[in-house]
Design an enzyme around this catalytic site. Structure first.
Site, PDB file in Angstrom:
ATOM      1  N   HIS A 243     -59.406 -23.208  13.402  1.00  0.00           N
ATOM      2  CA  HIS A 243     -59.645 -24.764  13.132  1.00  0.00           C
ATOM      3  C   HIS A 243     -60.528 -25.425  14.206  1.00  0.00           C
ATOM      4  O   HIS A 243     -61.600 -25.826  13.669  1.00  0.00           O
ATOM      5  CB  HIS A 243     -58.100 -25.449  13.350  1.00  0.00           C
ATOM      6  CG  HIS A 243     -57.248 -24.640  12.459  1.00  0.00           C
ATOM      7  ND1 HIS A 243     -57.022 -25.030  11.184  1.00  0.00           N
ATOM      8  CD2 HIS A 243     -56.064 -24.200  12.829  1.00  0.00           C
ATOM      9  CE1 HIS A 243     -55.746 -24.379  10.499  1.00  0.00           C
ATOM     10  NE2 HIS A 243     -55.330 -23.901  11.557  1.00  0.00           N
TER      11      HIS A 243
HETATM   12  O1  RIB Z   1     -53.426 -28.029  12.459  1.00  0.00           O
HETATM   13  C1  RIB Z   1     -54.161 -27.180  13.086  1.00  0.00           C
HETATM   14  C2  RIB Z   1     -54.390 -28.128  14.524  1.00  0.00           C
HETATM   15  O2  RIB Z   1     -52.867 -28.168  15.044  1.00  0.00           O
HETATM   16  C3  RIB Z   1     -55.348 -27.041  15.343  1.00  0.00           C
HETATM   17  O3  RIB Z   1     -56.037 -28.072  16.263  1.00  0.00           O
HETATM   18  C4  RIB Z   1     -54.257 -26.441  16.240  1.00  0.00           C
HETATM   19  O4  RIB Z   1     -54.664 -26.105  17.465  1.00  0.00           O
HETATM   20  C5  RIB Z   1     -53.156 -27.296  16.305  1.00  0.00           C
HETATM   21  O5  RIB Z   1     -53.409 -28.266  17.333  1.00  0.00           O
END
Ligand code: RIB
Ligand code: CA
Length: 313
Positions: A243
């Site tokens: 992500h």
């Molecule tokens: O949904 C994914 C996000 O939520 C990413 O930034 C992960 O690190 C959590 O913070």
């Protein structure tokens, strides 16, 4: 072109860790002025500790790390140990940090940095809940127009939710903060699950991290080995979705990503859809556009860039 001056606001989190490493491995494009920790994946004491662990792993104990907000603006904190483990950085066995946390509050560092640089010269890169950014805008409304761009990981449209049926974690934890940021008028670029779920650490890609043959390569392989469990179980994914590194990769090679400039509103009332990013991808609402919402990524190009850059540290 001089490197972009950025503040990384983060809740490490294995994927946050990889995003920070990618930024620190790319000084031609990115000048990290500081890291502000926020409560999210794990409570603030751990995110502030993990941020320093990552800086020392990258050989950057000089980089200032600040603790920001320990709870959302107006809600109880929801964490994600089920994804990231008890420490938030489960996977590799990394030493506790020796570098100190800065005394200044993370929100004040964001405000002071924006006020002490020319307008339009600082990019904010939130990788967790948007609490620190929203607090900074609330405390110092004058800084909003000073922001060059906010490039954040959060939200979802076609992919819908990962923490509830309709909401992505970062937005869900502090929807009021997200509403402030998306309504601020600052230029916002969004890396939603629609994109990050296409950046999967397959076995081959994990092997490529290991084959770098350095402590960084091994640590990244171990981190992604650990946090892939949640997505494999839930989605049957073919590896961990990276992500947050989509945010820093965008700063280096924006052409890897494609999306639309659309209206994005945040659900802050309904319990059923709390934290949903209502993205008007098809332009049916008539509401004014306020964010560049990414929809696709060149995954091969992303992993080639990431692996090459990690090998530099
Ligand atoms: O949904 C994914 C996000 O939520 C990413 O930034 C992960 O690190 C959590 O913070
Ligand atoms: Ca994160």
């Amino acid at each position: 072109m001089p490197p972009r001056k950025i503040i990384i606001d983060t809740d490490p989190g294995q994927d946050d860790a990889v995003a920070i490493l990618l930024a620190l491995a790319s000084p031609e494009e990115i000048d990290v002025l500081g890291i502000t920790a926020v409560a999210g994946n794990v409570p603030l004491p751990l995110t502030a500790k993990n941020a320093r662990i990552i800086c020392e792993l990258a050989g950057r104990p000089d980089l200032p790390v600040f603790a920001g907000c320990d709870t959302p603006l107006s809600r109880k904190l929801v964490t994600a140990e089920h994804v990231h483990g008890k420490t938030g950085l489960d996977g590799p066995d990394l030493p506790d940090p020796t570098m100190e946390l800065q005394d200044t509050h993370g929100v004040d560092f964001i405000i002071d940095t924006l006020r002490s640089h020319p307008a339009g010269s600082i990019t904010l890169c939130p990788l967790g809940p948007l609490t620190n950014i929203a607090q900074a805008f609330n405390k110092a409304p004058d800084i909003v127009e000073m922001v060059q761009e906010i490039v954040l990981m959060g939200g979802a449209y076609f992919e819908v939710g990962n923490i509830t049926p309709t909401a992505e974690f970062n937005i869900y934890v502090d929807p009021e903060a997200a509403e402030i940021v998306f309504k601020s008028g600052a230029p916002v670029t969004v890396m939603p699950l629609d994109v990050t779920h296409k950046a999967l650490v397959t076995t081959e890609r994990n092997e490529a991290f290991r084959s770098i043959g350095t402590p960084i390569g091994l640590a990244v392989a171990q981190m992604t080995d650990f946090f892939e469990r949640f997505d494999k179980e839930k989605y049957g994914s073919n590896g961990a979705p990276l992500h947050d590194p989509c945010v820093t990769a965008y700063l280096i090679r924006p052409e890897l990503f494609s999306g639309r400039y659309i209206n994005v509103e945040i659900e802050t009332v309904s319990d059923l859809t709390l934290g949903m990013t209502v993205a008007d991808w098809w332009g049916v609402s008539g509401r004014p556009a306020n964010a560049t919402f990414m929809g696709d990524v060149d995954a091969e190009g992303f992993f080639t860039l990431l692996t090459e850059r990690l090998a530099r540290i």
